[in-house]
Design an enzyme around this catalytic site. Structure first.
Site, PDB file in Angstrom:
ATOM      1  N   LYS A  80       0.878  -1.218   0.201  1.00 21.69           N
ATOM      2  CA  LYS A  80      -0.460  -0.117  -0.099  1.00 21.69           C
ATOM      3  C   LYS A  80       1.317   1.612  -0.061  1.00 21.69           C
ATOM      4  CE  LYS A  80      -3.644   2.097   2.319  1.00 21.69           C
ATOM      5  NZ  LYS A  80      -4.874   2.384   3.415  1.00 21.69           N
ATOM      6  N   SER A 155      -9.227   3.136   2.329  1.00 19.00           N
ATOM      7  CA  SER A 155      -8.160   3.665   1.531  1.00 19.00           C
ATOM      8  C   SER A 155      -6.911   2.225   0.295  1.00 19.00           C
ATOM      9  CB  SER A 155      -7.516   4.166   2.307  1.00 19.00           C
ATOM     10  OG  SER A 155      -6.752   3.754   3.243  1.00 19.00           O
ATOM     11  N   SER A 179     -10.959   0.977   5.991  1.00 21.78           N
ATOM     12  CA  SER A 179     -10.543   1.768   4.627  1.00 21.78           C
ATOM     13  C   SER A 179      -9.755  -0.018   4.300  1.00 21.78           C
ATOM     14  CB  SER A 179      -9.069   2.691   5.283  1.00 21.78           C
ATOM     15  OG  SER A 179      -9.107   3.643   4.871  1.00 21.78           O
TER      16      SER A 179
END
Length: 476
Positions: A80, A155, A179
């Site tokens: 990520k 996210s 997220s």
């Protein structure tokens, strides 16, 4: 190659351990899959193939010499883009960090690399991980593998899309208000938000932060458990917080049985008593999941808990964390930061002492409510999201089930309420809606019952089989 990439992480590590597969072979397949599907998704936004192959060769060499190997030895993985990887471009989705190359790994990345992961690149995020839709001004927008015109969530949307599209079997996400759970539900994979203190935090610069958590994403609960064994160090990441040893995450049993969950009480809730709007497709998903638990022998009942105060606890704590982490950047570079981040920082800076103290009082009440809840039920089953994946061109949905949303946080309450409560939560696939889009549910347990939660989620997964349905991008 396609058959190889259908395997989960546990199976791939087993094959490499037996000498039937090399890390180089697997990494080449991983890189080829990125080349094939990523132009349609925009999930992977930075890639270093030569570095990856060099690390894979080194992993194979260590194994051939009989040197000790971690649980994820030789497994390729993109990371990520909010997580620093030493020597690899890490932007946080912000133009301010478009050329940033950190010198030190984030604590979670360091644990993954000690476990043997081969780092290949980065996955897309919303700017500073703010919001559950993955878009930014550096790399653009990530599409959903089941329909690229729809959002992959966020996210951790880039991670979810990469895992769902068979780029990799396993990835690390982070979760403040949903997220990793929301994108898991929308991409038909599994996401796990663990108990506080088990893993390096999502806010490594703030040792007091508890709302944001790091956690794994995978196509199977078995791989989630493998990730936890690989990175739970056996001691708490946060001083004074209880810990669980890695061996606690060993799943038991192989074949699903009709009475796997006999005697387990599953409390079902649509809105935690807080009038959360949920659209029809997600209501149906909750019903399907509840029926699956009944078939496993569980006693499924309506949960009557009341998490009053969770919304205020979430918003105050989030705003405070945003102000602490990004306040200086907003002050100095306001014109280069997206409006949602500016708004959240300003919310934090405007907080009064009275508001902060009231949020702490409400948090204490939530802990009492949590104890009461789990005296009545063993597991809590709730919607994974409030609506199906929305149009990828939107910034956030302005309406849910006919009701207007006040801001970019309002449509994520099904997840953010559980964030405020703080209990470990597993996002699980729950079939598909009328348009063929994935749906999901959240399964929660009491604090530090993480291993047992995974065991129950594994039984559900094996009985339903929804996670095995490949995305449209691979069927087209």
């Amino acid at each position: 190659m396609e058959d190889l990439l259908e395997h989960g992480a546990a199976r791939l590590v087993e094959l490499m351990g037996r000498g039937e597969l090399s890390s180089v072979e697997l990494t080449r397949a991983h890189l080829a899959q990125i080349e094939e599907v990523n132009p349609h998704l925009n999930a992977v936004v930075a890639l270093e193939p030569e570095r990856a192959l060099q690390e894979a060769r080194a992993a194979d060499a260590r194994r051939s010499k009989g040197e000790p190997a971690g649980l994820l030895h030789g497994l390729p993985m993109t990371h990520k883009d909010t997580h620093d990887v030493a020597g690899m471009r890490t932007t946080q989705g912000s133009p301010l960090f478009a050329d940033h190359v950190p010198e030190v790994d984030d604590p979670l990345i360091a644990r993954l690399r000690r476990a043997g992961v081969v780092s290949t690149g980065k996955t897309n995020v919303p700017e500073f991980a703010a919001g559950s839709h993955t878009f930014n001004d550096v790399f653009g927008t990530t599409g959903n593998p089941y329909d690229t015109t729809r959002s992959a969530g966020g996210s951790s949307g880039g991670v979810a899309a990469a895992v769902a599209s068979r780029i990799q079997p396993l990835g690390e996400g982070s979760d403040m208000g949903g997220s990793l759970r929301n994108p898991a539900c929308w991409c038909n994979i599994v996401g796990f938000r663990p108990s506080h203190g088990l893993m390096p935090g999502a806010s490594p610069g703030n040792v007091e932060a508890w709302l944001g958590r790091s956690g794994p994403m995978a196509r199977t609960v078995e791989d989630i458990a493998l990730f936890m064994r690989a990175v739970v160090a056996g001691t708490s990441d946060v001083p004074g917080t209880p810990f669980l040893p890695p061996e606690a995450f060993l799943l038991t049993g192989r074949e699903p049985r009709a009475r796997d969950l006999a005697g387990v009480r599953v409390g079902v809730t649509l809105d935690h008593g807080l009038d959360v709007p949920v659209e029809h497709a997600m209501r149906e998903a909750l019903q399907r999941a509840a029926a699956a638990f009944e078939e496993l022998g569980a006693e499924v009942v309506e949960s009557r808990h009341d998490f009053t105060g969770a919304d205020e606890v979430f918003r105050v704590t989030r705003a405070l964390d945003f102000a602490g982490a990004l306040g200086a950047l907003v002050r100095d570079h306001r014109e280069r930061i997206k409006p949602e981040v500016i708004w959240n920082v300003e919310q934090g800076l405007a907080l009064t002492v009275e508001q902060i103290l009231e949020a702490r009082r409400l948090l204490a009440g939530l802990r009492t409510a949590t104890r009461s809840c789990f005296e009545q039920v063993d597991l809590l089953l709730s919607p994974g999201a409030q609506l199906a994946p929305f149009d990828v061109s939107l910034r956030w949905p302005e309406e849910v089930d006919g009701r207007p949303m006040e801001d970019y946080l309002d449509w994520m309450r099904s997840a953010s309420i559980l964030s405020a409560v703080g209990i470990p939560t597993l996002a699980l696939p729950a079939g598909f809606d009328a348009e063929g889009l994935p749906t999901g549910v959240q399964l929660s347990a009491d604090h530090l019952r993480d291993p047992w939660l995974l065991q129950c989620g594994w039984a559900y997964e094996r009985a339903t089989g929804w996670s095995s349905v490949a995305p449209g991008i691979l069927r087209s």
